[in-house]
Scaffold this motif. Structure first.
Motif, short mmCIF file in Angstrom:
data_model
loop_
_atom_site.label_atom_id
_atom_site.label_comp_id
_atom_site.label_asym_id
_atom_site.label_seq_id
_atom_site.Cartn_x
_atom_site.Cartn_y
_atom_site.Cartn_z
N ARG A 65 15.12 3.77 8.00
CA ARG A 65 14.28 3.67 6.80
C ARG A 65 13.98 2.21 6.48
O ARG A 65 12.86 1.83 6.17
CB ARG A 65 14.98 4.37 5.62
N GLY A 66 15.01 1.39 6.59
CA GLY A 66 14.85 -0.04 6.32
C GLY A 66 13.80 -0.65 7.24
O GLY A 66 12.93 -1.42 6.81
N LEU A 67 13.87 -0.26 8.50
CA LEU A 67 12.90 -0.79 9.47
C LEU A 67 11.49 -0.35 9.11
O LEU A 67 10.54 -1.14 9.15
CB LEU A 67 13.26 -0.32 10.88
N ASP A 68 11.37 0.91 8.76
CA ASP A 68 10.04 1.42 8.41
C ASP A 68 9.49 0.68 7.19
O ASP A 68 8.34 0.23 7.19
CB ASP A 68 10.10 2.93 8.11
N ASP A 69 10.33 0.55 6.17
CA ASP A 69 9.89 -0.16 4.96
C ASP A 69 9.49 -1.58 5.32
O ASP A 69 8.50 -2.12 4.83
CB ASP A 69 11.01 -0.22 3.92
N GLY A 70 10.31 -2.18 6.18
CA GLY A 70 10.06 -3.56 6.59
C GLY A 70 8.70 -3.70 7.26
O GLY A 70 7.95 -4.63 6.97
N ARG A 71 8.41 -2.75 8.11
CA ARG A 71 7.12 -2.83 8.82
C ARG A 71 5.95 -2.73 7.85
O ARG A 71 4.95 -3.43 7.98
CB ARG A 71 7.03 -1.73 9.87
N ILE A 72 6.11 -1.82 6.88
CA ILE A 72 5.02 -1.66 5.91
C ILE A 72 4.87 -2.95 5.11
O ILE A 72 3.76 -3.48 4.95
CB ILE A 72 5.31 -0.48 4.95
N ALA A 73 6.01 -3.49 4.67
CA ALA A 73 5.97 -4.72 3.86
C ALA A 73 5.35 -5.86 4.66
O ALA A 73 4.55 -6.65 4.15
CB ALA A 73 7.38 -5.08 3.41
N ALA A 74 5.71 -5.93 5.95
CA ALA A 74 5.20 -7.00 6.79
C ALA A 74 3.69 -6.90 6.93
O ALA A 74 2.96 -7.89 6.91
CB ALA A 74 5.85 -6.96 8.15
N LYS A 75 3.24 -5.67 7.06
CA LYS A 75 1.81 -5.44 7.20
C LYS A 75 1.07 -5.90 5.94
O LYS A 75 0.04 -6.56 6.01
CB LYS A 75 1.57 -3.94 7.41
N THR A 76 1.64 -5.54 4.80
CA THR A 76 1.03 -5.91 3.53
C THR A 76 0.99 -7.43 3.38
O THR A 76 0.03 -8.01 2.89
CB THR A 76 1.86 -5.34 2.35
#
Ligand code: WTA
Length: 806
Positions: free
Chosen positions: A43-54
C-alpha cells in the motif's frame, strides 16, 4: 538510508510505514503478520507512486518519494529473496533509479551511494545490471510503470530465423535482451503448419463444454458408443461417458494396426549403452496380446491390481497395455523408488501380481532389482506372482510357483487375445502420489474419460501430426507425465516417440541432444529441473548437435524461472520453437493449463490459460470469491474427463482433500496462483507441505517417518529449502535419542537410510541437529520457522538449533 524529514514535500506516511513494515518482516516467522506487513508495504508503495506522479519528476518532493520507493523495493527484494521481484518491479526500480540518480548526484551524493550500495547487495543487482546493459543498446524504456510490460527490445521483437547456435558473451547478451521481452507470439513458420489456429476454439468449448469433450471422445474407438457425457448427479463422484464401452489397449494399438500403420515405429528405444530398438505398433500388438494371455493364465482377472516396477524399457509399455487389455488396473511404481516403497504400494493396493526386472542399469552400474524386491515383498499375502523381465541378464533368484520369466511366459502364451470392451468408468490404473500425510494417495483413473483427456490434450498442446512428428517426453513412466504423455496420449494418437533408458548425463552430457538429432525429434517435453541441469552443464553440448528438427518445446511439473525458459528458447529451440509450459497434476490426469502453441503468445514463467473445455479460477483464500487480478488459490470449477475418480480405498479422503473447502463442485488444486491483468495464470507453488524435488512430489511426513525409523533418531521434521537446480531440496531437523550427539557418521547413516527406505530422490540435502523441535503452544511443529532457518533467514532465532557439524 534516506531521512524523510530532511526532504521537502509530502512523503506519504504509508510509504514511510512501508519501510518499517519491511524491516519487521525480516525475522517474523508468523504467516499472518508477514502477509499483513507485505500488504502494508504494498500500500505504501502504491501511495508513493501516486504521490510521486502528482509531484512530477523535477521537484525535491518527487525526489524524496522516489528515493523512498527505491529503498523499499530494494529492501523488499532483499528480504523476500529472488522469488519476489517480477520484471515489472525491476523496470519500476530501474525507472525510479533513473530519475533519482542524476538529481542525487548533484544534491546528495552520499544518499545516492547508500541507495546504490543497497541495490548492489540485493538480489536485484544482477537483473538490474542486465537491464541497464540492454538499455544502453537499442532499448528505450518509455512510459510509466504500468506500461513496463510493453517495453521491448527491437532485437527481441523478432525471432532470428535460421539462427546459429550462440555461446559465451553473445548468448548472455541475447538472453539479457530477451529478459525484457514480455511476450513471445507464436513464430510465423510455426503457425503456418500448426493444426490449432482457430482462435474461437476456447470460446466454442466454453459455450458447450460437454459437446466439446464428446467431440474429443469420439476420436477414440468405442465398442459401445456413449450417450451421456458427464454424470454430475453425485458430486464429487463424477462419471464420464458412463454407458460407453471401450478398451484402452485397443485404442493404443489395434486401431492403428488395423488402419495399416502396423509398421509405424511407436518407440525408438535407446538403451544406456547405445543399444537401439525400433518398437513398431505391430510388435507392441504381438507382445501385449501374449502377455495379456499369460497374465490371465496366471489367474489375473479383471479388476485385480497388477504392480509394475520396471525401468524405461519397452516392456514397461507392454506391461501397462497388457493389464489394460484384460481390465486389470496397473499400479506402476517409479523405478527410482526403493523396494520398501514398492512393497508399501503393493500392500495398500493389494496387488495380485508384480512385473519387474532382473536388474536395472544406471550410469554403467547394475542394481539387482529382483533380489531386492524378493527381500522387500517377503510376507505380502496378496502377491501371488512375480513376472521378471530379463534385461541385464544378471543371475536372479526365482521362487518356485511364484516367479516366472517374462520371455518364457510370452513364448508359451497364446498369440491372440481379443481386447475386451470395458465400461468407460472401469479403473485403468492407480498411481500413488504424495500428499500431506505419510500415507501416499492412490490416485484412481478410469478408462474413457482419461483416454479422452490425454489424447485430446496431447494433440492440441503438442500440435501433434502423427505422420510427421517424432515426440519425446523425457519423463519416467513411473510418474503421471510418463503415463499420460509417454504412453497413453501418444499411443492413442498413433504417434512415434523416443524412449530413453538412461540419465541425461550418461554416457555423456550431450546424449539428449544426440538422440534428438539422431531420431529427428520434432517435439521435446521435459522438466524445468532438467533444463537447469543442462544449463549448468553448458551450451557446448546442445550446440554440438543439429537440433533443427525441433519445432516445439514443452515443460511440466514445476514452475519454470524465466532464465531457464529463455535458455531453453534460445539454446535448444534456437528461437524457432514455441514453449508450452503445462500445468497439471497426477490428479488431473491431463494437462489443464497451457498455451496452445499456434495461438497463444507465451510469457516466460506463466502456464498461460486453461485449455479449451477446462474451467479454472483463482479465488480468495478466505471467502472463495474470484480474484480478478492478484493472488489466490487455484481451483477447477468444472469436472473434466481425465480427472481422478477417487483415492483407492479411501473415498472420504478424496472428498476431504479436494472437494470440501469450497464445496463438492469446486476442486481444490492445492496450489496458489496469480492471475495477471491479461488473465494469464502464474503458479506460485503448493499451499500444503508437499515438497517438489526435481519436480517430483514428496510428502515431508513420509520422509519424517523414514528418518524416525532410524534407531538413533527420536524425532524429526522435514521442510523444503529452495534450490537453484532442483527447485526445492529436503532439509531435515533431527533430535537424536538420549544423549547422542550429532556426528557426520550419523548424518551419513540417516541420509543413507532415507534413500534405502524411499529412494534417492528423498535423501535429505542437509540435516540440522536439534535438542528439541520448536512447537507452537498447541504442539504443532513451527515449520515456517524451520523453513526460515533452512533458508538462512532466521538463524540465531532458535538457540537450540545447530548447524550440522561435519
Ligand atoms: C506443480 C506433475 C508450475 C504444481 C504433472 C502441481 C507446476 C504439482 C506445473 C503436481 C507448472 C505442475 N508450473 N507448477 N507447469 N506443473 N506443477 O502430481 O504444484 O507430480 O500441483 O504432476 O506440480 O505435481 P504432480
Amino acid at each position: 538510508m534516506a531521512e524523510g524529514s530532511t526532504r521537502d514535500g509530502p512523503i506519504p506516511p504509508s510509504l514511510l510505514a512501508a519501510e518499517e513494515a519491511l524491516l519487521g518482516l525480516r525475522h517474523d516467522p508468523d504467516a499472518d503478520s508477514r502477509r499483513a506487513n507485505l500488504a502494508l508495504a504494498q500500500r505504501g508503495l502504491d501511495d508513493g507512486r501516486i504521490a510521486a506522479k502528482t509531484a512530477g519528476t523535477d521537484s525535491r518532493a518527487a525526489l524524496g518519494i522516489h528515493t523512498r520507493i527505491v529503498d523499499a523495493l530494494a529492501l523488499l527484494a532483499r528480504i523476500e529473496g529472488v522469488a519476489t521481484p517480477q520484471r515489472d518491479d525491476l523496470l519500476r526500480v530501474d525507472q525510479q533509479l533513473g530519475v533519482v540518480e542524476p538529481i542525487l548526484e548533484i544534491l546528495d551524493p552520499e544518499l545516492l551511494a547508500t541507495i546504490q550500495e543497497r541495490v548492489r547487495v540485493s538480489p536485484l543487482a544482477r537483473q538490474l545490471a542486465a537491464l541497464r546493459r540492454a538499455a544502453s543498446g537499442d532499448l528505450t524504456p518509455v512510459g510509466g510503470p504500468s506500461s513496463a510490460g510493453k517495453i521491448r527490445s527491437k532485437a527481441g521483437r523478432e525471432a532470428r530465423p535460421g539462427a546459429q547456435p550462440l555461446a559465451g558473451e553473445e548468448l548472455e547478451r541475447r538472453l539479457e535482451e530477451l529478459l525484457l521481452q514480455d511476450r513471445f507470439p507464436p513464430p510465423r513458420e510455426f503457425v503456418a503448419r500448426s493444426r490449432v489456429t482457430d482462435a474461437s476454439l476456447h470460446a466454442r468449448a466454453e459455450l458447450d463444454p460437454d459437446g466439446f469433450w464428446a467431440e474429443q471422445a469420439r476420436e477414440l474407438h468405442w465398442d459401445q458408443p456413449f450417450t451421456t457425457v458427464v454424470d454430475e448427479s453425485n458430486p464429487p463422484f463424477y462419471k464420464w461417458f458412463g454407458d460407453g464401452k471401450l478398451n484402452a489397449s485397443y485404442n493404443c494399438i489395434d486401431r492403428h494396426v488395423e488402419a495399416g500403420h502396423g509398421e509405424r515405429v511407436a518407440f525408438h528405444w535407446a538403451g544406456e549403452e547405445g543399444e537401439y530398438r525400433a518398437v513398431t505398433y505391430a510388435a507392441l500388438s504381438r507382445d501385449v496380446q501374449r502377455l495379456a494371455n499369460a497374465l490371465e493364465q496366471l489367474g489375473v482377472r479383471k479388476g485385480d491390481v497388477v504392480g509394475v516396477y520396471l525401468p524405461m524399457i519397452p516392456e514397461v509399455v507392454v506391461a501397462m497395455l497388457a493389464c489394460a487389455r484384460i481390465g486389470a488396473p496397473h499400479n506402476v511404481v517409479f523405478g527410482g523408488f526403493a523396494p520398501e516403497a514398492v512393497r508399501e504400494r503393493m500392500r495398500v493396493s493389494q496387488a495380485k501380481a508384480l512385473i519387474t526386472v532382473d536388474g536395472a542399469r544406471r550410469k554403467g552400474k547394475i542394481a539387482p532389482v529382483k533380489a531386492a524386491v524378493d527381500e522387500a515383498m517377503r510376507d505380502l499375502r496378496w502377491l501371488e506372482h512375480v513376472v521378471v523381465v530379463r534385461h541385464t541378464g544378471i543371475e536372479t533368484p526365482m521362487s518356485d510357483g511364484r516367479d516366472a520369466f517374462y520371455d518364457e511366459l510370452l513364448a508359451a502364451a497364446d498369440p491372440d487375445c481379443a481386447a475386451e470392451p470395458m465400461d468407460s468408468e472401469h479403473p485403468l490404473f492407480i498411481l500413488y502420489s504424495s500428499g500431506s500425510t505419510a500415507k501416499p494417495k492412490g490416485i484412481v483413473h478410469t478408462t474413457g474419460g482419461y483416454l479422452t483427456g490425454v489424447s485430446a490434450t496431447h494433440g492440441y498442446v503438442f500440435d501433434l501430426d502423427p505422420e510427421r512428428d517424432v515426440f519425446w517426453c523425457s519423463a519416467d513412466v513411473g510418474w503421471i507425465t510418463g503415463h499420460s504423455y509417454s504412453v497413453y496420449g501418444p499411443l492413442c494418437n498413433g504417434a512415434t516417440s523416443v524412449m530413453f533408458e538412461g540419465a541425461p548425463d550418461y554416457p555423456h552430457r550431450a546424449i539428449w541432444w544426440e538422440l534428438i538429432e539422431r531420431h529427428g525429434v520434432t517435439i521435446f517435453y521435459t522438466s524445468p529441473t532438467a533444463i537447469r541441469l543442462c544449463m549448468k552443464w553448458g551450451v557446448q553440448h546442445p550446440n554440438a548437435h543439429d537440433l533443427s528438427s525441433l519445432r516445439l518445446l514443452g515443460t511440466e511439473g514445476e514452475p519454470i524461472n524465466p532464465k531457464a525458459w529463455l535458455w531453453y528458447h534460445v539454446v535448444v529451440g534456437r528461437e524457432r520453437c514455441p514453449i508450452v509450459d503445462t500445468w497439471w497434476q497426477t490428479e488431473t490426469g491431463q494437462i489443464m493449463i497451457a498455451p496452445l502453441p499456434g495461438l497463444t503468445a507465451t510469457k516466460p514463467g506463466s502456464a498461460a490459460q486453461p485449455l479449451p473445455g477446462v474451467a479454472a479460477d483463482v479465488v480468495d483464500e478466505a471467502t472463495g470469491a474470484s480474484v480478478e487480478h492478484g493472488q489466490g488459490l487455484l481451483v477447477l470449477t468444472r469436472p473434466w474427463p481425465g480427472m481422478l475418480r477417487t483415492l483407492y480405498d479411501d473415498d472420504d479422503r478424496y472428498v476431504r482433500t479436494y472437494w470440501s473447502r469450497f464445496g463438492s463442485h469446486t476442486y481444490l488444486v492445492g496450489d496458489a496462483a496469480i492471475r495477471d491483468k491479461d488473465g494469464y495464470l502464474w503458479i506460485v507453488g503448493r499451499i500444503d507441505e508437499t515438497i517438489k524435488v526435481a519436480g517430483q512430489r514428496l510428502s515431508p511426513a513420509e520422509v519424517e517417518s523414514a528418518i524416525v525409523a532410524h534407531p538413533k533418531v527420536a524425532e524429526a521434521a522435514v521442510v523444503a529449502q529452495s534450490d537453484e537446480l532442483t527447485g526445492q531440496a529436503i532439509v531435515a531437523f533431527v533430535t537424536l535419542q538420549g544423549q547422542l550427539e550429532g556426528t557426520s557418521e550419523i548424518d551419513g547413516e540417516i541420509r543413507e537410510h532415507v534413500a534405502d527406505q524411499i529412494g534417492e530422490l528423498a535423501r535429505p540435502r542437509r540435516i540440522f541437529w536439534t535438542d528439541e523441535l520448536p512447537r507452537t503452544r498447541s504442539g504443532k511443529i513451527m515449520r515456517r520457522l524451520l523453513r526460515d532457518i533452512a533458508e538462512g533467514r532466521a538463524l540465531g532465532q532458535v538457540t537450540k538449533l545447530r548447524e550440522p557439524r561435519r
